[in-house]
Design a protein around this motif. Structure first.
Motif, PDB file in Angstrom:
ATOM      1  N   VAL A 263      -0.064   7.199   3.724  1.00 60.00           N
ATOM      2  CA  VAL A 263      -0.224   7.304   5.171  1.00 60.00           C
ATOM      3  C   VAL A 263      -0.829   6.025   5.733  1.00 60.00           C
ATOM      4  O   VAL A 263      -0.357   5.481   6.736  1.00 60.00           O
ATOM      5  CB  VAL A 263      -1.124   8.519   5.491  1.00 60.00           C
ATOM      6  N   VAL A 264      -1.856   5.502   5.044  1.00 56.50           N
ATOM      7  CA  VAL A 264      -2.501   4.279   5.518  1.00 56.50           C
ATOM      8  C   VAL A 264      -1.523   3.109   5.449  1.00 56.50           C
ATOM      9  O   VAL A 264      -1.484   2.262   6.346  1.00 56.50           O
ATOM     10  CB  VAL A 264      -3.771   4.001   4.704  1.00 56.50           C
TER      11      VAL A 264
ATOM     12  N   VAL B  53       2.963   9.590  10.456  1.00 54.22           N
ATOM     13  CA  VAL B  53       1.649   9.998   9.971  1.00 54.22           C
ATOM     14  C   VAL B  53       1.311  11.394  10.468  1.00 54.22           C
ATOM     15  O   VAL B  53       0.836  12.244   9.701  1.00 54.22           O
ATOM     16  CB  VAL B  53       0.589   8.964  10.403  1.00 54.22           C
TER      17      VAL B  53
ATOM     18  N   LEU C 148       1.283   6.352  -7.220  1.00 60.11           N
ATOM     19  CA  LEU C 148       0.083   6.858  -7.896  1.00 60.11           C
ATOM     20  C   LEU C 148       0.262   8.279  -8.416  1.00 60.11           C
ATOM     21  O   LEU C 148      -0.269   8.635  -9.465  1.00 60.11           O
ATOM     22  CB  LEU C 148      -1.111   6.811  -6.940  1.00 60.11           C
TER      23      LEU C 148
ATOM     24  N   LEU D  59       0.760   3.256   8.434  1.00 64.18           N
ATOM     25  CA  LEU D  59       0.071   2.800   9.646  1.00 64.18           C
ATOM     26  C   LEU D  59      -0.066   1.280   9.650  1.00 64.18           C
ATOM     27  O   LEU D  59       0.120   0.640  10.686  1.00 64.18           O
ATOM     28  CB  LEU D  59      -1.307   3.448   9.747  1.00 64.18           C
ATOM     29  N   ALA D  60      -0.384   0.705   8.469  1.00 64.95           N
ATOM     30  CA  ALA D  60      -0.528  -0.750   8.398  1.00 64.95           C
ATOM     31  C   ALA D  60       0.792  -1.426   8.728  1.00 64.95           C
ATOM     32  O   ALA D  60       0.837  -2.388   9.503  1.00 64.95           O
ATOM     33  CB  ALA D  60      -1.008  -1.161   7.007  1.00 64.95           C
TER      34      ALA D  60
ATOM     35  N   VAL E   5       0.838  -1.197   0.000  1.00 67.38           N
ATOM     36  CA  VAL E   5       0.000   0.000   0.000  1.00 67.38           C
ATOM     37  C   VAL E   5       0.880   1.256   0.000  1.00 67.38           C
ATOM     38  O   VAL E   5       0.614   2.226  -0.714  1.00 67.38           O
ATOM     39  CB  VAL E   5      -0.939  -0.011   1.224  1.00 67.38           C
TER      40      VAL E   5
ATOM     41  N   GLY F 246      -3.179  15.062  -2.975  1.00 65.28           N
ATOM     42  CA  GLY F 246      -4.122  14.298  -2.177  1.00 65.28           C
ATOM     43  C   GLY F 246      -3.817  12.824  -2.073  1.00 65.28           C
ATOM     44  O   GLY F 246      -4.101  12.196  -1.061  1.00 65.28           O
ATOM     45  N   ILE F 247      -3.183  12.266  -3.108  1.00 64.24           N
ATOM     46  CA  ILE F 247      -3.039  10.820  -3.159  1.00 64.24           C
ATOM     47  C   ILE F 247      -2.032  10.308  -2.123  1.00 64.24           C
ATOM     48  O   ILE F 247      -1.983   9.121  -1.831  1.00 64.24           O
ATOM     49  CB  ILE F 247      -2.659  10.387  -4.599  1.00 64.24           C
TER      50      ILE F 247
ATOM     51  N   ALA G 192      -2.334  10.510   0.796  1.00 64.06           N
ATOM     52  CA  ALA G 192      -3.122   9.951   1.891  1.00 64.06           C
ATOM     53  C   ALA G 192      -3.041   8.427   1.930  1.00 64.06           C
ATOM     54  O   ALA G 192      -3.062   7.828   3.003  1.00 64.06           O
ATOM     55  CB  ALA G 192      -4.571  10.403   1.754  1.00 64.06           C
ATOM     56  N   ILE G 193      -2.927   7.806   0.747  1.00 65.80           N
ATOM     57  CA  ILE G 193      -2.881   6.340   0.712  1.00 65.80           C
ATOM     58  C   ILE G 193      -1.570   5.835   1.308  1.00 65.80           C
ATOM     59  O   ILE G 193      -1.533   4.839   2.023  1.00 65.80           O
ATOM     60  CB  ILE G 193      -3.105   5.858  -0.728  1.00 65.80           C
TER      61      ILE G 193
END
Lengths: 372, 177
Positions: A152-153, A175, A121, A156-157, A114, A146-147, A149-150
């Protein structure tokens, strides 16, 4: 500015050299009804990231850091250690892929994926030349901001999935940092978008072309532009977790932050994502403030230096060189500046960069409205 | 852009499947963390569906607001809750008969309205050019009052959040002494 004003002197190519000609030729490439061209279009930036991280990213960074510290760096494998990176890759490939027993298997495995997708992206909207862009979107710049943001996830994962206090702390720090610094970064980029009057990356670049070369770049087009330029550069350092904002992976405090537990290819993918986003932010700053694929050389009288060094193929050269320059500055800063503390980081973001970003936003607006 | 119709359809159904299955996973998963991470794919799929409606600005806003803001907040909340993995989540099926009745009623009502009240509305003008510019012009001309009111509401929320999260110096000093 209309499309026909593009400089047409370039190497003759089969696909032509009008605006987005190469990418459109690739999109139309459908052998046996399969959209193979689309796949190739997406693969080109991927191959670029891999090649550049191997050569400039890994080897270059080691050499540059060595010279900054008056060392030699890798010298053993090949002449001046050129083959060192290949040896490293071989090592990474055959390393055991360890998944800790107490880790959350699923999140631990998808985390790096991810993360890499998030950093990759944004390459969809980066114009690599006047004839090549993945997707010429009306909202290109907004998409690129904006992208993240992915990513960031993904962080965290990876951090939570490792089931390790250092990893979790690294992820949370990272994050918090990325989310906070998005604000000054976005406002600073908005200044550039305001001068262009569009969010389309290809149009922003085209508006900065002209026979005076660098004088048409937005950095030199307004007396305030250096402020958002500087703010975005600082904020982009924080967004890609580079020194002096490398507190998420602070080696002396957190071992390695959110990727402490990773080995082998997963570790390599995380590194690839980091180098990917380093070039991404460098390309964005070059596109918005330094004219993207436009040549910085001016025409001197009848000596048409600008016209000779412009065109689709030269465009690829210029944008990569501009990106590499900013990556060099990022490496330079890494070995020069000490790391910030967490509270200093937040102080810098909310009490220094954000107010100045707003000031530059208002000043740029006044400049755009009142100065023709 | 020149794109094969079949490719277009396949991509659409791919994203629709991602959205539906990840949303189902959010509901049926017994692990809060997995539910939260699964929301990423739901939001992403919905953003992709917006792109198919040629609402690219809304698609990117969807990613920025929902993935970058709300999902990250949700993940932080879930991760910092003590013993989150040990909590028993109830996702069993209870009260099957009333549940089915309500479900059937709602779906029936929705479909009824859907099929009887209106046909799909067609706009007279086709959309041309960039949507972003039109959104910008409309916000700053026709809808400037709602826009400003929303800004003030958000500012109030921001100040309130900063006030709540503030380090309480007085309380801290009292505790020390």
């Amino acid at each position: 500015m209309i499309l026909t004003s593009l400089p047409h002197i370039s190497m003759p190519l089969l696909m032509g050299n009008s605006l987005n000609a190469w990418s459109e030729a690739l999109v139309g490439f459908n052998p046996m009804g399969l959209p193979l061209g689309l796949v190739i279009l997406a693969a080109i930036p991927l191959v670029f990231i891999a090649l550049y991280s191997l050569t400039y990213g890994v080897y270059g960074e080691r050499k540059i850091s060595a010279f900054m510290q008056d060392r030699l760096g890798p010298m053993e494998v090949g002449t001046w250690g050129i083959l060192q990176t290949i040896a490293d890759i071989l090592k990474l490939l055959q390393k055991e892929d360890i998944v800790p027993t107490s880790a959350d298997k699923f999140l631990f495995v998808i985390g790096p994926g991810v993360l890499f997708v998030g950093s990759f992206l944004a390459y969809a909207v980066l114009p690599f030349s006047s004839s090549f862009i993945g997707a010429s979107l009306n909202v290109g710049l907004f998409f690129a901001i904006g992208i993240v943001a992915i990513e960031v996830v993904g962080i965290l994962a990876a951090g939570w999935g490792s089931n390790n206090k250092w990893s979790l702390y690294g992820a949370v720090r990272s994050v918090a940092q990325i989310v906070s610094y998005e604000i000054p970064a976005a406002i600073a980029l908005l200044c550039g978008a305001m001068m262009a009057g569009t969010l389309d990356m290809q149009k922003i670049t085209m508006l900065q072309s002209g026979s005076y070369g660098f004088a048409h770049f937005y950095l030199f087009q307004s007396p305030i532009a250096w402020l958002p330029f500087l703010i975005y550069f600082i904020a982009s350092l924080a967004e890609v977790n580079r020194a002096p904002f490398d507190i998420p992976e602070a080696e002396s405090e957190l071992v390695a932050g959110y990727f402490t537990e990773y080995t082998g290819m997963k570790f390599a993918v995380i590194f690839l994502a980091e180098y990917g986003s380093m070039f991404m932010v460098s390309a964005i700053i070059s596109i918005v403030f330094l004219g993207g694929w436009n040549s910085p050389l001016p025409d001197i009288g009848s000596f048409a230096l600008n016209a000779w060094t412009n065109g689709p193929v030269w465009g690829v050269f210029w944008i990569i060189m501009k990106g590499f320059f900013f990556i060099f500055v990022q490496m330079w800063l890494r070995w020069t500046l000490p790391r910030l503390r967490v509270d200093q980081l937040m102080y810098l973001c909310w009490k220094v960069l954000t107010p100045f970003a707003f000031i530059s936003f208002v000043l740029t607006a006044i400049w755009v409205i009142y100065v023709p | 852009m020149i794109m094969n119709d079949l490719t277009y359809t396949i991509i659409f159904y791919l994203f629709a499947a991602i959205t539906v299955f990840s949303a189902a996973f959010v509901v049926f998963s017994r692990n809060v963390i997995y539910s939260a991470f699964s929301l990423l794919f739901t939001f992403f799929g919905v953003a992709a569906l917006y792109v198919f409606l040629s609402a690219d600005f809304i698609a990117v806003t969807q990613v920025v607001v929902y993935v970058g803001g709300i999902l990250v907040l949700l993940l932080f909340g879930v991760m910092f809750t003590k013993g989150i993995m040990n909590t028993e989540l109830k996702s069993d099926v209870l009260h099957i008969v009333p549940g089915t009745l309500i479900l059937a009623g709602i779906i029936g009502a929705l479909l009824y309205t859907f099929y009887t009240t209106h046909t799909w509305m067609q706009t007279e003008k086709q959309l041309h050019g960039s949507i972003v510019e039109r959104i910008g012009y409309e916000t700053m001309s026709h809808y400037v009052l709602p826009f400003e009111m929303v800004s003030i509401l958000l500012l109030a929320a921001l100040i309130g959040a900063a006030f709540l999260a503030r380090f309480d110096r007085l309380d801290h000093d009292n505790n020390k002494s």
